[in-house]
Design a protein around this motif. Structure first.
Motif, short mmCIF file in Angstrom:
data_model
loop_
_atom_site.label_atom_id
_atom_site.label_comp_id
_atom_site.label_asym_id
_atom_site.label_seq_id
_atom_site.Cartn_x
_atom_site.Cartn_y
_atom_site.Cartn_z
N ILE A 189 0.84 -1.04 0.02
CA ILE A 189 0.06 -0.02 -0.08
C ILE A 189 0.99 1.34 -0.09
N PHE A 190 0.60 2.35 -0.84
CA PHE A 190 1.08 3.38 -0.81
C PHE A 190 0.19 4.60 -0.97
N GLY A 191 0.13 5.59 -0.42
CA GLY A 191 -0.64 6.89 -0.66
C GLY A 191 -0.46 7.56 -2.22
N ILE A 192 -1.77 7.93 -2.57
CA ILE A 192 -1.85 8.71 -3.84
C ILE A 192 -2.50 9.86 -3.61
N ALA A 193 -2.33 10.83 -4.53
CA ALA A 193 -3.15 12.03 -4.83
C ALA A 193 -3.42 12.25 -6.09
N LEU A 194 -4.45 12.41 -6.73
CA LEU A 194 -4.57 12.30 -8.20
C LEU A 194 -5.68 13.64 -8.28
N ALA A 195 -5.41 14.50 -9.36
CA ALA A 195 -6.34 15.56 -10.00
C ALA A 195 -7.48 14.80 -10.63
N ILE A 196 -8.81 15.01 -10.43
CA ILE A 196 -9.96 14.34 -10.99
C ILE A 196 -10.65 15.30 -11.85
N GLU A 197 -11.04 14.85 -12.89
CA GLU A 197 -11.58 15.59 -13.81
C GLU A 197 -13.18 14.95 -14.21
N PRO A 198 -14.01 15.55 -13.45
CA PRO A 198 -15.54 14.91 -13.53
C PRO A 198 -16.20 15.04 -14.76
N GLU A 199 -17.30 14.56 -14.99
CA GLU A 199 -18.12 14.34 -16.41
C GLU A 199 -19.08 15.84 -16.19
N LEU A 202 -13.27 7.45 -15.62
CA LEU A 202 -13.12 8.52 -15.12
C LEU A 202 -11.77 9.15 -15.42
N THR A 203 -11.53 10.40 -15.68
CA THR A 203 -10.38 11.05 -15.97
C THR A 203 -9.71 11.23 -14.66
N MET A 204 -8.35 10.56 -14.59
CA MET A 204 -7.53 11.14 -13.11
C MET A 204 -6.13 11.11 -13.56
N GLY A 205 -5.54 12.18 -13.13
CA GLY A 205 -4.02 12.19 -13.37
C GLY A 205 -3.76 12.27 -14.94
N SER A 206 -4.87 12.78 -15.68
CA SER A 206 -4.68 12.76 -17.08
C SER A 206 -4.74 11.31 -17.81
N GLN A 207 -5.34 10.34 -17.09
CA GLN A 207 -5.51 9.26 -17.76
C GLN A 207 -7.06 8.54 -17.35
N GLN A 208 -7.38 7.82 -18.07
CA GLN A 208 -8.66 7.15 -18.15
C GLN A 208 -8.58 5.91 -17.50
N PHE A 209 -9.66 5.92 -16.46
CA PHE A 209 -9.65 4.66 -15.53
C PHE A 209 -11.14 4.23 -15.63
N GLN A 210 -11.41 3.04 -15.68
CA GLN A 210 -12.75 2.56 -15.59
C GLN A 210 -13.07 2.10 -14.13
N ASP A 252 -20.71 21.14 -13.67
CA ASP A 252 -20.93 21.94 -12.61
C ASP A 252 -19.92 21.77 -11.79
N ILE A 253 -19.03 20.69 -11.71
CA ILE A 253 -18.18 20.23 -10.72
C ILE A 253 -16.63 20.65 -11.12
N GLY A 254 -15.75 21.43 -11.02
CA GLY A 254 -14.48 21.72 -11.47
C GLY A 254 -13.58 20.58 -11.18
N ALA A 255 -12.27 20.61 -11.66
CA ALA A 255 -11.50 19.64 -11.51
C ALA A 255 -10.94 19.86 -9.93
N PHE A 256 -10.72 18.71 -9.17
CA PHE A 256 -10.11 18.77 -7.89
C PHE A 256 -9.21 17.61 -7.56
N ILE A 257 -8.57 17.62 -6.43
CA ILE A 257 -7.53 16.66 -5.94
C ILE A 257 -8.20 15.57 -5.03
N ALA A 258 -8.25 14.43 -5.32
CA ALA A 258 -8.74 13.45 -4.41
C ALA A 258 -7.48 12.45 -3.93
N GLN A 259 -7.62 12.15 -2.71
CA GLN A 259 -6.47 11.48 -2.08
C GLN A 259 -7.06 9.87 -1.82
#
Length: 437
Positions: free
Chosen positions: A99-109, A174-182, A112-119
């Motif tokens: 396990i290690f921690g991550i913090a990624l920029a989320i780009e919601p569909e 979902l786009t996270m850290g400039s990558q597409q994740f399912q 009305d919700i702007g990009a934000f950081i999720a841990q």
């Protein structure tokens, strides 16, 4: 007879309202202070996963350099990437996760919700079953996804509702850290207290908020994402991400689950053999003992319940004792004015035992009233404590155990305080009291 004496105790509360109110308030304040600190200590020191806390283990190797080392020095409690990969590929235990921690920029569909950081965390597929993580939608990823470093993600319920409302988002991308994740799953509300599976590297340690997302350990490595948390490097390493992975830097937390608690000795033997093999390769030169901690030992090792918390509890109980001393004085004053009543009852045939029972039950009534008021004051104290920090919010809440403890403590304290005044009341000489009437 008990019910009769109990009703007499209730009526006696109105006989001297000021004195009674002072006794009840004194007892309530002492109980509230003790229960509030005891509640926090109870939550902090609780077993977060009692059904398997003796089967979950943290292995610890000392891979630091020999230069400047003094036997007995406490090395960082995390693990290097080299050791984590080796243990993941081994047959140690029933399940294993790095396990290690991550913090990624989320780009919601949603616009009305702007990009934000999720841990969140980057564990392996065994993580969810190891720690009994509950799923609301979908499921975790598979070992095949681990092997392939698949771009899949599990969301927390809070994060999923923030971006998708009540809809099931499984299958969406979902786009996270400039990558597409399912999205393959959504965890239900999962607040583990203490948050034992990842304490190191969090702002509030064992009492931090739940993680917002989870992606495969191998996927995070493939994208060359750095750890969001504590990293300890005791020596220089080659530049670049691959140089970092090949270094002796410790930044990964590792857990192993065994089939039974009795498999601990076998697991320890495996770790010792592994360390010997690594020394032959020129690593782990300190030859320090290889530690193995179960959940409770891990919490003790990281001092989740610090000495300050224990000292606060002792001080609170000291304050309760002081309140009991004051209550004893107030009860002596209350019972002393009833000497004539005791003398008449003794003259009419009441035994000392009956007088003792009557007055002791009266003190129990005081304890019950004080317990009710103490409970309200304890709730208020916990609410104020919870406002001080996010970490305290996680622990400043009362469960049914502490609710029962509050009343038991109040009644026991009142009875204890009433023993001396009640005994003094029984010593009244009927003849002296009758002469004075």
């Amino acid at each position: 007879m008990f019910s009769y004496y109990f009703m007499l105790g209730v009526r006696s509360l109105r006989r001297n309202p000021a004195l009674t109110a002072l006794m009840v308030l004194t007892l309530a304040i002492g109980v509230a202070a003790s229960v509030a600190t005891l509640t926090i200590l109870h939550v902090m020191s609780g077993d977060p996963i009692p059904n398997k806390s003796d089967r979950l283990f943290v292995p610890h190797f000392d891979n630091g350099p020999l230069e400047g080392y003094t036997p007995g020095d406490d090395n960082d409690s995390q693990m290097s990437y080299i050791d984590a990969v080796n243990l993941l590929g081994s047959k140690a235990g029933e399940r294993r996760t790095a396990i290690f921690g991550i913090a990624l920029a989320i780009e919601p569909e949603r616009k009305d919700i702007g990009a934000f950081i999720a841990q969140g965390l980057a564990p392996t597929s065994d993580f969810f079953n190891m720690f009994d993580a509950p799923f609301l939608h979908g499921q975790g990823w598979t070992p095949a996804d681990d092997k392939a470093g698949a771009d899949v993600v599990v969301l927390s319920r809070k994060l999923a509702e923030k971006m998708y409302g009540d809809a099931d988002p499984v299958g969406r991308r979902l786009t996270m850290g400039s990558q597409q994740f399912q999205i393959v799953g959504v965890l239900d509300t999962w607040n583990v207290v203490p948050r034992f599976h990842r304490i190191i590297g969090n702002d509030d340690g064992a009492f931090d908020d739940a993680d917002e997302l989870y992606i495969p350990f191998s996927s995070a490595i493939r994208h060359e994402w750095r750890a969001n948390g504590s990293t300890s490097c005791n020596a220089d390493y080659q530049p670049g991400y691959q140089g970092f992975l090949a270094s002796e830097c410790t930044w990964i937390q590792f857990w192993i689950e065994t089939a039974s608690a009795g498999d601990r000795a076998e697991l320890q033997s495996f770790l010792d053999s592994y360390a010997i093999e690594q020394r032959k390769l020129g690593r782990m030169k300190r030859a320090a003992p290889n530690e193995l901690y179960d959940v409770r030992q891990w919490l003790d090792h990281l001092k989740v319940v610090g000495n300050d918390s224990k000292l606060s509890a002792w001080l609170a109980f000291g304050f309760l004792v002081l309140c009991l001393v004051n209550t004893i004085g107030l009860l002596l004053a209350k019972f002393s004015v009833r000497a004539s009543e005791v003398g008449i009852r003794r003259a009419l045939g009441a035994s000392r035992r009956e007088i003792f029972s009557q007055f002791l039950i009266e003190t129990m009534v005081v304890g019950l009233v004080g317990g009710g008021l103490g409970l309200l004051l304890a709730f208020g104290a916990l609410a104020l404590i919870a406002m001080q920090s996010k970490a305290l919010t996680m622990v400043a809440h009362m469960d049914w155990v502490m609710l029962l403890v509050t009343f038991a403590m109040a009644v026991a304290s009142a009875v204890l305080a009433g023993l001396l005044p009640t005994w003094r009341a029984c010593q009244v000489t009927p003849a002296l009291q009758l002469k004075s009437q």
